[in-house]
Design an enzyme around this catalytic site. Structure first.
Site, PDB file in Angstrom:
ATOM      1  CG  HIS A 199      -2.193  -0.761   0.887  1.00 35.31           C
ATOM      2  ND1 HIS A 199      -2.204  -1.750   1.384  1.00 35.31           N
ATOM      3  CD2 HIS A 199      -3.537  -0.115   1.045  1.00 35.31           C
ATOM      4  CE1 HIS A 199      -3.810  -1.962   0.694  1.00 35.31           C
ATOM      5  NE2 HIS A 199      -4.248  -0.925  -0.016  1.00 35.31           N
ATOM      6  CE  LYS A 221      -7.248 -11.511  10.193  1.00 34.15           C
ATOM      7  NZ  LYS A 221      -7.332 -11.136  11.978  1.00 34.15           N
TER       8      LYS A 221
END
Lengths: 178, 281
Positions: A39, A104
């Site tokens: 990222h 999650k």
């Protein structure tokens, strides 16, 4: 009873409107693994005006770093990592056209607002079932940052990959519902 | 003195790394099955069925249960009549981890520098190694490969001696309420009470080594374990955080004497892929 949808990637805006939190999704097509380190690197590339390693428009990002694959298997064990670590980056990625993230755990208010704004969703896969999820990955290829090892960006071809809608484009959150 | 060669330790450690990451302990499997039978939420039951299928695939195909094959935590008990020969025990354990993780197709998840470079060591070393001297002539090695998902949601604080049983309950339940959904529930909750800053955290980790179904030998603490478990399973977080009864499978409390001026408490969460393996040389 939960509803089940079979969805194909890449995503367009239209199909996502009908999704509600708790809906079961069986996902097929191409998704990309991007974790913490990648990222940071993609963001840096964009800030420097460089091309991104894959087309973000309509793409689906999977927060995951697999185990090495055993000979004969397309991929090692692979499952979602905890998403909140990517919350700093998610609104930026959604603004560039990413239509779904898979991970999650719950997301921040800012991320949920960004999903509403950019009509994107957050899908949750079950953590800790990586041997099972790997069976839904038919092919995998490292496409950027191989030096990151497990954190490299991988292009995955998935088939009926099971997840559920955790945040829909209407601002709902499954983790707040209970 | 009984001599044990580091070569043997290295070999056994490599084997343990694979075993622990492929095969879930039987007591954990039984607890998950029981949760599956009793869970009322549809999504929760679905999650538990995925968990059961997953550990079966992992065990049968000898692949990692979870992609986060963890930081390798070792609890090693060395009998005082044992002499380690041919090298250093720390090196042997780390070499065993290197071999086991590479041969076993397990993920390397350790970075060398925590803040600046964060460069992956690519072989999952170094391990965390806790050594303890005990009586006898055996060497007992226990490995707990622990993922970061649950570790990141764990918490420690130092309360004052005025803290009540309820304060302890609240701290544990609040920790689960805030981070439980991220930690891959159904969880196993290890609680350390007492000791000091560093020993309390170790107590909470050691609590996670207990088999499901065991209880604290002190009846007051075993009652507290049950009470906290009940409260946690009323939170509604459920399997994978999708809602349901089974937020936790067990709560274990381990205690230690502490200073007159404080009451340390640490909550170490473990995910449903509660991996551990032991052997005795």
């Amino acid at each position: 009873m939960s509803r089940t949808f079979r969805l194909k990637t890449p995503f367009s805006e239209r199909g996502l409107e009908k999704l509600n939190i708790g809906d079961k999704i069986l996902l097929s097509g191409v998704i990309f693994t991007v974790r913490d380190a990648a990222h940071k690197l993609i963001k840096k590339q964009i800030d420097e005006g460089k091309k991104t390693p894959f087309n973000l428009k309509g793409s689906v990002i999977f927060y995951a770093g697999p185990t090495p694959s055993k000979p004969g298997n397309p991929i090692g064990s692979i499952g979602p990592t905890t998403s909140y670590r990517m919350d700093r980056y998610a609104p930026f990625f959604y603004s560039l056209g990413v239509k779904a993230t898979i991970g999650k755990g719950s997301r921040s208010k800012e991320v949920i607002l960004a999903q509403k704004k950019y009509k994107a969703v957050y899908l949750a896969a079950v953590g800790g079932v990586a041997a099972l999820l790997a069976r839904h990955v038919k092919k995998a290829k490292v496409i950027a940052y191989p030096e990151l090892g497990t954190e490299a960006i991988r292009k995955l071809w998935v088939e009926d990959f099971p997840c559920i809608v955790a945040n829909d484009i209407h601002g709902n959150d499954i983790y707040k519902k209970r | 003195m009984r001599k044990i060669s580091v070569n043997k330790i290295r070999e056994k450690v490599a084997m343990l790394c694979k075993k622990a990451n492929y095969k879930l302990p039987d007591d954990v499997k039984s607890a998950i099955k029981e949760a599956y039978n009793k869970e009322k939420s549809e999504l929760g039951k679905d999650v538990l069925s995925q968990i059961i299928k997953n550990y079966e695939i992992a065990e049968n195909s000898k692949v990692a249960i979870c992609q986060d094959t963890g930081i390798a935590i070792f609890f090693i008990k060395i009998g005082e009549d044992v002499k380690i020969v041919d090298g250093d025990i720390y090196d042997a354990v780390n070499e065993g981890v290197r071999n086991g993780y590479l041969e076993g197709y397990l993920r390397a998840s350790i970075v060398k520098d925590p803040l600046y470079e964060r460069e992956n060591t690519l072989d999952n070393t170094p391990a965390i190694i806790h050594l303890e001297i005990v009586s006898g002539k055996n060497l007992e090695i226990t490995l707990m490969p622990k993922g970061a998902g649950s570790e990141n949601m764990s918490k420690m604080t130092i309360l004052t001696p005025s803290a009540s049983e309820e304060d302890i309950e609240n701290f544990v339940v609040k920790t689960v309420k805030e981070g439980g959904a991220n930690a891959c529930p159904p969880l196993i909750v290890g609680v350390g009470i007492g000791g000091n800053l560093e020993s309390c955290t170790l107590l909470s980790k050691k609590a996670l080594l207990r088999k499901i179904g065991t209880q604290n030998p002190n009846s007051k603490y075993s009652q507290l374990e049950k009470k906290i478990l009940k409260k946690i399973n009323k939170l509604g977080i459920g399997p994978a955080g999708f809602g349901g009864i089974y937020t936790a499978l067990a709560v274990y409390i381990e205690t230690s004497p502490c200073h007159i001026s404080n009451l340390p408490i640490c909550v170490n969460l473990n995910c449903h892929a509660a991996r551990r393996a032991s052997l005795i040389i």
